[in-house]
Design an enzyme around this catalytic site. Structure first.
Site, PDB file in Angstrom:
ATOM      1  N   GLY A 147       0.472  -5.114   0.511  1.00 39.99           N
ATOM      2  CA  GLY A 147      -0.701  -5.069  -0.371  1.00 39.99           C
ATOM      3  C   GLY A 147      -0.401  -5.605  -1.757  1.00 39.99           C
ATOM      4  N   ALA A 189       0.866  -1.175   0.000  1.00 36.43           N
ATOM      5  CA  ALA A 189       0.000   0.000   0.000  1.00 36.43           C
ATOM      6  C   ALA A 189       0.902   1.223   0.000  1.00 36.43           C
ATOM      7  CB  ALA A 189      -0.872  -0.001   1.244  1.00 36.43           C
ATOM      8  N   GLU A 195       4.200  -5.951   6.900  1.00 36.63           N
ATOM      9  CA  GLU A 195       3.431  -4.919   7.622  1.00 36.63           C
ATOM     10  C   GLU A 195       3.812  -4.858   9.101  1.00 36.63           C
ATOM     11  OE1 GLU A 195       0.808  -5.948   4.072  1.00 36.63           O
ATOM     12  OE2 GLU A 195       2.282  -6.923   5.341  1.00 36.63           O
ATOM     13  N   GLU A 203      -0.755  -9.186  -1.506  1.00 36.66           N
ATOM     14  CA  GLU A 203      -2.192  -9.444  -1.290  1.00 36.66           C
ATOM     15  C   GLU A 203      -2.965  -9.330  -2.608  1.00 36.66           C
ATOM     16  OE1 GLU A 203      -3.327  -8.127   3.122  1.00 36.66           O
ATOM     17  OE2 GLU A 203      -2.160  -6.582   2.061  1.00 36.66           O
TER      18      GLU A 203
HETATM   19  N1  T1G Z   1       4.682   3.395   0.152  1.00 36.94           N
HETATM   20  C1  T1G Z   1       5.197   4.603  -0.177  1.00 36.94           C
HETATM   21  N2  T1G Z   1       6.513   4.840  -0.479  1.00 36.94           N
HETATM   22  C2  T1G Z   1       7.310   3.775  -0.465  1.00 36.94           C
HETATM   23  C3  T1G Z   1       6.863   2.466  -0.131  1.00 36.94           C
HETATM   24  C4  T1G Z   1       5.472   2.303   0.177  1.00 36.94           C
HETATM   25  N3  T1G Z   1       4.951   1.106   0.488  1.00 36.94           N
HETATM   26  N4  T1G Z   1       7.901   1.634  -0.196  1.00 36.94           N
HETATM   27  C5  T1G Z   1       8.975   2.381  -0.550  1.00 36.94           C
HETATM   28  N5  T1G Z   1       8.635   3.650  -0.703  1.00 36.94           N
HETATM   29  C6  T1G Z   1       9.511   4.750  -1.115  1.00 36.94           C
HETATM   30  C7  T1G Z   1      10.600   5.061  -0.082  1.00 36.94           C
HETATM   31  O1  T1G Z   1      10.130   5.937   0.896  1.00 36.94           O
HETATM   32  C8  T1G Z   1      11.679   5.688  -0.949  1.00 36.94           C
HETATM   33  O2  T1G Z   1      11.301   7.010  -1.195  1.00 36.94           O
HETATM   34  C9  T1G Z   1      11.558   4.912  -2.249  1.00 36.94           C
HETATM   35  O3  T1G Z   1      10.244   4.323  -2.241  1.00 36.94           O
HETATM   36  C10 T1G Z   1      12.555   3.817  -2.365  1.00 36.94           C
HETATM   37  O4  T1G Z   1      12.483   3.018  -1.211  1.00 36.94           O
HETATM   38  C11 T1G Z   1      -2.885  -3.097   2.970  1.00 36.94           C
HETATM   39  C12 T1G Z   1      -1.207  -1.921   4.925  1.00 36.94           C
HETATM   40  C13 T1G Z   1      10.312  -1.978  -1.532  1.00 36.94           C
HETATM   41  C14 T1G Z   1      12.079  -3.255  -0.390  1.00 36.94           C
HETATM   42  O5  T1G Z   1       6.323  -2.342   4.056  1.00 36.94           O
HETATM   43  O6  T1G Z   1      10.549  -2.339   2.183  1.00 36.94           O
HETATM   44  O7  T1G Z   1       0.800  -2.860   2.228  1.00 36.94           O
HETATM   45  O8  T1G Z   1      13.162   8.124  -0.039  1.00 36.94           O
HETATM   46  O9  T1G Z   1      14.806   3.478  -0.383  1.00 36.94           O
HETATM   47  O10 T1G Z   1      16.002  -0.026  -0.537  1.00 36.94           O
HETATM   48  O11 T1G Z   1      -1.741  -4.851   3.874  1.00 36.94           O
HETATM   49  O12 T1G Z   1      11.193   0.309   0.099  1.00 36.94           O
HETATM   50  O13 T1G Z   1      13.268   7.744  -2.476  1.00 36.94           O
HETATM   51  O14 T1G Z   1      11.618   9.382  -1.540  1.00 36.94           O
HETATM   52  O15 T1G Z   1      13.399   1.672   0.636  1.00 36.94           O
HETATM   53  O16 T1G Z   1      15.243  -0.449  -2.933  1.00 36.94           O
HETATM   54  C15 T1G Z   1       3.847  -2.853   3.090  1.00 36.94           C
HETATM   55  C16 T1G Z   1       8.091  -1.013   2.223  1.00 36.94           C
HETATM   56  C17 T1G Z   1       3.150  -1.534   3.147  1.00 36.94           C
HETATM   57  C18 T1G Z   1       7.406  -2.294   1.951  1.00 36.94           C
HETATM   58  C19 T1G Z   1      12.639  -1.202  -1.725  1.00 36.94           C
HETATM   59  N6  T1G Z   1       5.047  -2.714   2.304  1.00 36.94           N
HETATM   60  N7  T1G Z   1       9.184  -0.756   1.303  1.00 36.94           N
HETATM   61  O17 T1G Z   1      13.783  -0.985  -0.973  1.00 36.94           O
HETATM   62  O18 T1G Z   1      14.293   1.421  -1.705  1.00 36.94           O
HETATM   63  S1  T1G Z   1       1.745  -1.610   4.199  1.00 36.94           S
HETATM   64  C20 T1G Z   1       6.218  -2.452   2.862  1.00 36.94           C
HETATM   65  C21 T1G Z   1      10.347  -1.434   1.390  1.00 36.94           C
HETATM   66  C22 T1G Z   1       0.607  -2.515   3.331  1.00 36.94           C
HETATM   67  C23 T1G Z   1      -1.546  -3.670   3.223  1.00 36.94           C
HETATM   68  C24 T1G Z   1      -0.634  -2.877   4.065  1.00 36.94           C
HETATM   69  C25 T1G Z   1      11.435  -1.002   0.469  1.00 36.94           C
HETATM   70  C26 T1G Z   1      11.570  -1.883  -0.806  1.00 36.94           C
HETATM   71  P1  T1G Z   1      12.394   8.111  -1.319  1.00 36.94           P
HETATM   72  P2  T1G Z   1      13.812   2.394  -0.553  1.00 36.94           P
HETATM   73  P3  T1G Z   1      14.941  -0.037  -1.574  1.00 36.94           P
END
Ligand code: T1G
Length: 690
Positions: free
Chosen positions: A105, A66, A128, A108
């Site tokens: 998500g 998400a 999450e 999912e």
């Molecule tokens: N939403 C918004 N921005 C995101 C994002 C996300 N989910 N994931 C990464 N970014 C932005 C981050 O802030 C950075 O921005 C850029 O992308 C690169 O990220 C309904 C509730 C995917 C493994 O927890 O683990 O889904 O600093 O530097 O090292 O059930 O990002 O460049 O401006 O980390 O290559 C669940 C979170 C969400 C994954 C890539 N998903 N992301 O790593 O790059 S909750 C996560 C990561 C959800 C549902 C629920 C990592 C990555 P900027 P980065 P990276």
């Protein structure tokens, strides 16, 4: 090709409709992406030529979850639930084509597709829990149905990104396609599924793995028991477990309702707010306002390290792990041999390095007794004794030996790097790289910018930190930099509190219950009370002197602040209690009962206040950097956001009021920082401080 919206297009390839998302940086499920998905699948459904549908992403990754930046904002565009229902109930097979990371998500969404294919380098996960949340789009009900209850519990409470090969083995992915050929592979697979008339497999309809767990509540009880230490203080892991229990004991729809309820509770709570803050704080820390991302990076292909002690060895391993050859220099052969042997032992003991990997890494390591062996290194890191005269002597020699353009770094944990740099004719090449012990394990790296450190050197080190898997925070030169400087505040108060009547185990208990892994007194028993203590010069002037003179030097001698049993389990010590009491009386003070609240406030508020001073002095770029340092280097519980975030949550007026109260009672050690005064008066937070 049909453009569905600004981030989505639809193509018909043969008899397969392909919905392509392209929303950098990570195709997060923002409103445009959700709309694009819903309308893209609808377009494919309406396309008579399409017998099957593929969902694929461009850029570095499949949907990585998400869009966290949308959390707490107004609902815009299609709801994720509606998008998933459209996909799951589609009358044509829908195939998810996965590369990079299918997370949260994103996974999912893939779990509502009828089939999933991936390239071998892909990984899938429901992380999450790392944001203090749980999968809120059906993942808690669908994952256990496809991978089984045990694996679902592990994946959801660890947040692990599982490699595609393992996903294939556990049925989460149906086929691996050739690396770099995802689109072709997915279209071919989708064509096959349609041509063979395979069923529209809905994960929600699977039940065998759920049935197998029915009537076995011990699965959950054992899992809770086995992970109680790891989950201590966190709410989200328990909530994830309850959702999987619901998947076993409730219908799919009721399980979804349980998931929605528990998700809402976590989302509204402070823990998730803190952990989401930490997610972005960590990424913010990598951005240096006056060092643009495209500043030149100095190639680092050979690293030199001076000192083969615990720190030198651990630092070396970071570079050997990513393929960079390292030369370690020591004064004496014996010390060099010991250092190299320790590195090999660390690899042999580590659960992650296979024997062939150990050999490959050790082949990148060489030792020398001659500093000139470092002449052609791109980066030299000094890890010798914490004495200024020795440091300056080493840097003067390095200045004469090392090639032009080499980076000269010091691992000092608090000495003045400007003074060290003054021993060279190239202060622009001098920088602090403050690793934390064990340096091959601890994630934090305090990168210390000295007055003359060049932007190229800073950018190179920030980028290099990421390559060696560290979380780098750029800080300025001041005694103890950010981490140790703030630690000094807590340490001072902890030592004062036991001189006023609190017991060491009281202070430790309060900080442990707050969420620190260990209190300061248990920590010093672990490290040894006699670090820096000299028997001949000891006169019983401090409690530590008295304890060491009694051979109570910590865990290693079976007693220190605590008494230890044969299994090193600590228990409060009547001996220490008596020593403390006598010491206090001897100083003419009267021990008093001290409340847990006072202990917590006196230990933590001065830390917040010191953080404010650090920001005023511009020794840290932003408040969240200070929090990243404390969460990744000093055990501050991530669900409490770090000292500055926590100070904001407590409320700066309250922190200020207490500091003033303590100042009146105990003196200027509690003098509020002007920034704290100003922000409290303006009703602002540290997060707003510029
Ligand atoms: N939403 C918004 N921005 C995101 C994002 C996300 N989910 N994931 C990464 N970014 C932005 C981050 O802030 C950075 O921005 C850029 O992308 C690169 O990220 C309904 C509730 C995917 C493994 O927890 O683990 O889904 O600093 O530097 O090292 O059930 O990002 O460049 O401006 O980390 O290559 C669940 C979170 C969400 C994954 C890539 N998903 N992301 O790593 O790059 S909750 C996560 C990561 C959800 C549902 C629920 C990592 C990555 P900027 P980065 P990276």
């Amino acid at each position: 090709m049909t453009a569905i919206n600004e981030v989505t297009r639809y193509d018909l390839e043969g008899d397969v409709g392909v919905v392509t998302l392209n929303s950098p940086p990570v195709n997060a499920l923002s409103a445009p992406v959700r709309d694009g998905l819903a309308n893209g699948v609808a377009a494919a459904m309406a396309d008579a030529g399409a017998k099957a549908i593929v969902i694929i992403c461009e850029g570095r990754t499949f949907i990585a979850g998400a869009d966290i930046t949308e959390f707490g904002g107004p609902q815009r565009g299609a709801s994720l639930y509606d998008v998933q229902t459209t996909i799951e109930n589609a009358k044509k097979p829908v195939i998810a084509a996965i590369h990079g990371t299918a997370l949260g998500g994103g996974l999912e969404v893939a779990l509502t597709c009828h089939y999933r294919v991936a390239v071998p380098s892909a990984r899938c996960g429901l992380p999450e829990v790392n944001l203090g949340l749980l999968p809120g789009a059906g993942g808690t009900q669908r994952l256990p149905r496809i991978v089984g209850v045990q694996k679902a519990l592990e994946m959801m409470t660890s947040g692990q990104h599982v490699p595609a090969k393992e996903c294939l083995a556990m049925g989460l992915v149906d086929e691996l396609v050739e690396e770099g050929k995802l689109r072709e592979g997915a279209v071919a697979y989708a064509h096959k599924v349609a041509a063979e008339g395979r069923p529209l497999k809905r994960v929600r309809d699977l039940s065998d793995k759920i049935e197998a767990a029915k009537g076995h509540p011990e699965i959950f009880a054992n899992f809770r028991a086995a992970n109680s230490r790891r989950f201590r203080g966190f709410l989200a892991p328990e909530y994830n477990i309850r959702c999987v229990e619901a998947a076993v004991n409730q219908s799919f729809e009721d399980g979804l309702a349980t998931e929605r309820k528990l998700f809402g509770e976590l989302m509204a709570g402070s823990q998730s707010a803190a952990q989401r803050y930490a997610f972005f704080a960590e990424r913010q820390a990598a951005k240096i306002p006056d060092v643009p991302d495209d500043t030149a990076v100095i190639p680092v292909n050979k690293v030199g390290i001076i000192g083969a002690g615990t720190m030198g060895g651990g630092i070396a391993m970071n570079f050997m792990n990513i393929g960079i050859p390292v030369t370690i220099v020591e004064m004496k052969q014996e010390a060099l041999d010991r250092g190299l042997a320790t590195i090999r032992r660390n690899y042999e003991r580590s659960r992650t390095a296979k024997p062939e990997e150990t050999e490959a890494r050790m082949s990148r390591l060489s030792g020398s007794l001659d500093l000139s062996a470092l002449a052609d290194c791109d980066l030299v890191i000094e890890a010798v004794f914490e004495r200024m005269d020795i440091k300056k002597e080493v840097f003067a020699k390095l200045d004469a030996i090392c090639k032009p353009g080499a980076i000269l770094a010091t691992n000092t944990s608090g000495l003045n790097i400007d003074e060290i740099a003054s021993a060279t004719k190239r202060p622009e090449a001098v920088i602090g790289l403050h690793f934390f012990s064990p340096a091959n394990v601890m994630k934090l790296l305090e990168i210390v910018r000295a007055d003359h450190t060049s932007k190229e050197v800073i950018n190179t080190c920030m980028k290099l930190a990421r390559r060696i898997g560290k979380i780098a925070v750029l800080v300025g030169v001041c005694p103890g930099f950010v981490g140790n400087r703030i630690l000094g505040q807590r340490q001072r108060e902890a030592n004062k509190l036991i001189m006023e009547g609190a017991m060491p185990w009281d202070v430790d208990r309060v900080l442990y219950d707050f969420g620190f892994p260990m209190g300061p007194f248990a920590m010093s028993d672990l490290a040894g009370l006699d670090i820096g203590w000299v028997k001949e010069r000891s006169k019983g002037e401090t409690i530590r002197d008295v304890l060491c003179e009694m051979d109570r030097r910590g865990q290693k001698s079976g007693a220190g602040w605590y008494d230890y049993d044969e299994n090193r389990n600590a228990k409060p010590s009547p001996v220490t209690e008596k020593i403390l009491h006598d010491f206090i009386v001897r100083t003419g003070a009267n021990p008093r009962k001290i409340s847990d609240d006072e202990i917590l406030e006196r230990c933590l508020y001065p830390m917040v206040n010191e953080g404010a001073k650090i920001l005023e002095e511009k020794k840290a770029i932003r408040a969240s950097d200070i929090d990243v340092v404390w969460e990744n280097g000093y055990g501050w519980p991530i669900y409490e956001g770090g000292p500055m975030w926590w100070g904001d949550r407590v409320g700066l007026p309250k922190v200020l009021e207490k500091m003033k109260q303590f100042q009146a009672q105990m003196g200027d050690a509690f003098k509020p920082a002007p920034l704290l005064e100003r922000l409290a008066a303006e009703g602002k937070r540290f997060q707003d401080a510029r």
